[in-house]
Design a protein around this motif. Structure first.
Motif, PDB file in Angstrom:
ATOM      1  N   ASN A   1      16.758  -6.562 -22.478  1.00 57.68           N
ATOM      2  CA  ASN A   1      15.325  -6.784 -22.301  1.00 57.68           C
ATOM      3  C   ASN A   1      14.993  -6.891 -20.819  1.00 57.68           C
ATOM      4  O   ASN A   1      15.703  -7.546 -20.054  1.00 57.68           O
ATOM      5  N   ARG A   2      13.895  -6.266 -20.433  1.00 59.57           N
ATOM      6  CA  ARG A   2      13.405  -6.377 -19.060  1.00 59.57           C
ATOM      7  C   ARG A   2      11.895  -6.250 -19.085  1.00 59.57           C
ATOM      8  O   ARG A   2      11.357  -5.351 -19.739  1.00 59.57           O
ATOM      9  N   ALA A   3      11.203  -7.148 -18.403  1.00 60.22           N
ATOM     10  CA  ALA A   3       9.739  -7.102 -18.407  1.00 60.22           C
ATOM     11  C   ALA A   3       9.200  -7.812 -17.181  1.00 60.22           C
ATOM     12  O   ALA A   3       9.811  -8.762 -16.675  1.00 60.22           O
ATOM     13  N   ARG A   4       8.054  -7.346 -16.730  1.00 57.59           N
ATOM     14  CA  ARG A   4       7.292  -8.012 -15.671  1.00 57.59           C
ATOM     15  C   ARG A   4       6.142  -8.751 -16.346  1.00 57.59           C
ATOM     16  O   ARG A   4       5.283  -8.126 -16.971  1.00 57.59           O
ATOM     17  N   LEU A   5       6.150 -10.056 -16.239  1.00 55.53           N
ATOM     18  CA  LEU A   5       5.173 -10.909 -16.915  1.00 55.53           C
ATOM     19  C   LEU A   5       4.116 -11.355 -15.919  1.00 55.53           C
ATOM     20  O   LEU A   5       4.417 -12.062 -14.965  1.00 55.53           O
ATOM     21  N   VAL A   6       2.888 -10.935 -16.142  1.00 57.37           N
ATOM     22  CA  VAL A   6       1.803 -11.264 -15.235  1.00 57.37           C
ATOM     23  C   VAL A   6       1.084 -12.517 -15.731  1.00 57.37           C
ATOM     24  O   VAL A   6       1.370 -13.042 -16.800  1.00 57.37           O
ATOM     25  N   ALA A   7       0.145 -13.010 -14.932  1.00 54.90           N
ATOM     26  CA  ALA A   7      -0.634 -14.184 -15.319  1.00 54.90           C
ATOM     27  C   ALA A   7      -1.297 -13.963 -16.670  1.00 54.90           C
ATOM     28  O   ALA A   7      -1.690 -12.846 -17.023  1.00 54.90           O
ATOM     29  N   ASP A   8      -1.396 -15.050 -17.444  1.00 56.04           N
ATOM     30  CA  ASP A   8      -1.958 -15.032 -18.799  1.00 56.04           C
ATOM     31  C   ASP A   8      -1.011 -14.358 -19.787  1.00 56.04           C
ATOM     32  O   ASP A   8      -1.446 -13.836 -20.817  1.00 56.04           O
ATOM     33  N   SER A   9       0.285 -14.381 -19.482  1.00 58.98           N
ATOM     34  CA  SER A   9       1.309 -13.892 -20.402  1.00 58.98           C
ATOM     35  C   SER A   9       2.222 -15.048 -20.785  1.00 58.98           C
ATOM     36  O   SER A   9       2.455 -15.967 -20.002  1.00 58.98           O
TER      37      SER A   9
ATOM     38  N   CYS B   1      -2.354 -13.109 -23.434  1.00 60.72           N
ATOM     39  CA  CYS B   1      -3.448 -13.851 -24.074  1.00 60.72           C
ATOM     40  C   CYS B   1      -4.591 -13.932 -23.073  1.00 60.72           C
ATOM     41  O   CYS B   1      -4.636 -14.818 -22.223  1.00 60.72           O
ATOM     42  N   ALA B   2      -5.515 -12.978 -23.155  1.00 58.40           N
ATOM     43  CA  ALA B   2      -6.599 -12.857 -22.176  1.00 58.40           C
ATOM     44  C   ALA B   2      -7.494 -14.089 -22.181  1.00 58.40           C
ATOM     45  O   ALA B   2      -7.712 -14.727 -23.218  1.00 58.40           O
ATOM     46  N   ARG B   3      -8.015 -14.395 -21.013  1.00 56.33           N
ATOM     47  CA  ARG B   3      -8.854 -15.584 -20.851  1.00 56.33           C
ATOM     48  C   ARG B   3     -10.062 -15.572 -21.786  1.00 56.33           C
ATOM     49  O   ARG B   3     -10.409 -16.597 -22.390  1.00 56.33           O
ATOM     50  N   GLU B   4     -10.699 -14.417 -21.942  1.00 50.82           N
ATOM     51  CA  GLU B   4     -11.888 -14.365 -22.791  1.00 50.82           C
ATOM     52  C   GLU B   4     -11.556 -14.613 -24.257  1.00 50.82           C
ATOM     53  O   GLU B   4     -12.393 -15.094 -25.033  1.00 50.82           O
ATOM     54  N   TYR B   5     -10.329 -14.330 -24.662  1.00 55.09           N
ATOM     55  CA  TYR B   5      -9.912 -14.508 -26.054  1.00 55.09           C
ATOM     56  C   TYR B   5      -9.744 -15.984 -26.391  1.00 55.09           C
ATOM     57  O   TYR B   5      -9.934 -16.405 -27.543  1.00 55.09           O
ATOM     58  N   ARG B   6      -9.384 -16.794 -25.405  1.00 50.92           N
ATOM     59  CA  ARG B   6      -9.107 -18.209 -25.644  1.00 50.92           C
ATOM     60  C   ARG B   6     -10.214 -19.123 -25.119  1.00 50.92           C
ATOM     61  O   ARG B   6     -10.073 -20.347 -25.174  1.00 50.92           O
TER      62      ARG B   6
END
Length: 234
Positions: free
Chosen positions: A81-89, A134-139
């Motif tokens: 597994n490899r991933a770049r996790l940005v803010a709101d992840s 998890c986008a800010r507008e969703y929460r």
């Protein structure tokens, strides 16, 4: 009962590239009274300097939930597994019998994250890893479950964890209020990321911790825009 853990009272861990505040005592770092809350035994408020991080290292028998607050983190493990996790992840890693992983900030600016460790229901097993945004507008104005040991939460989109807990996040604008009915053990821990809030009648500052025990309901009111992360114990 509501226990306030002010940010300035938390344990401090500093390296050349890492600045962390520890909501729960780890080893000899932190206050003795900042003891684990059921399976929840680590909640670190971490800042990684640019182009730094943890090299490949092992974990076993722990559920690790990482919420990226700003910047980005790159994850890599021995399962491919490899991933770049940005803010709101959010990232969930079930270490199982053993997993080797690296966690780095490969960016040109600092990365801020909450890293939450939970004791698993059962030890061993095959390691698992997953992530979601998890986008800010969703929460906004409500709690969204990011990860959970409740199969019902998983069916509605939460990432599964092998622990008796659910991890949630809500975005609250200044003046907004939200109530949460406590279920299960009626035990929880919460942190407001970047704004003051009221938890019932208690004023809580940004990045303070709040341990909640034997409460049927909690009421939150934001004084500034903020994100609130909460771990409820099932």
């Amino acid at each position: 009962m509501i226990e306030h853990r002010p940010f300035h009272s938390l344990g401090v861990l500093r390296r050349d590239w890492l600045h962390a505040r520890l909501h729960f005592r780890v080893g000899d770092i932190g206050r003795a009274e900042h003891a684990p809350l059921g399976p929840l035994h680590v909640w670190n408020d971490d800042e990684f300097a640019p182009h730094s991080g943890f090299g490949l290292h092992a974990h076993r028998d722990v559920e690790i939930v990482t919420w990226v607050r700003s910047g980005a983190i790159t994850h890599e493990d021995d399962a491919g597994n490899r991933a770049r996790l940005v803010a709101d992840s959010v990232q969930v890693m079930s270490a199982g019998s053993t997993i080797f992983h690296a966690e780095r900030n490969d960016e040109d600016k600092p990365a801020r994250l909450f890293q939450i460790w939970l004791r698993p229901r059962t030890p061993g097993g095959t390691p698992r890893w997953a992530t979601r945004a998890c986008a800010r507008e969703y929460r906004e104005g409500r709690f969204v479950t990011l990860a959970s040991g409740d199969p019902g939460d998983v069916r509605t989109g939460a990432l599964p964890i092998n622990a008796d807990a659910r991890v949630m996040v809500a975005t609250l604008r200044a003046g907004a209020s939200v109530k949460r009915t406590m279920s299960g053990t009626r035990t929880a821990y919460l942190v407001s990321d970047h704004g003051d809030i009221d938890v019932g009648s208690l004023r809580v500052g940004a990045r303070d911790g709040v341990a909640i025990r034997r409460e049927r309901e909690i009421s939150l009111t934001a004084h500034q825009d903020t994100d609130v992360v909460i771990v409820e114990l099932l």
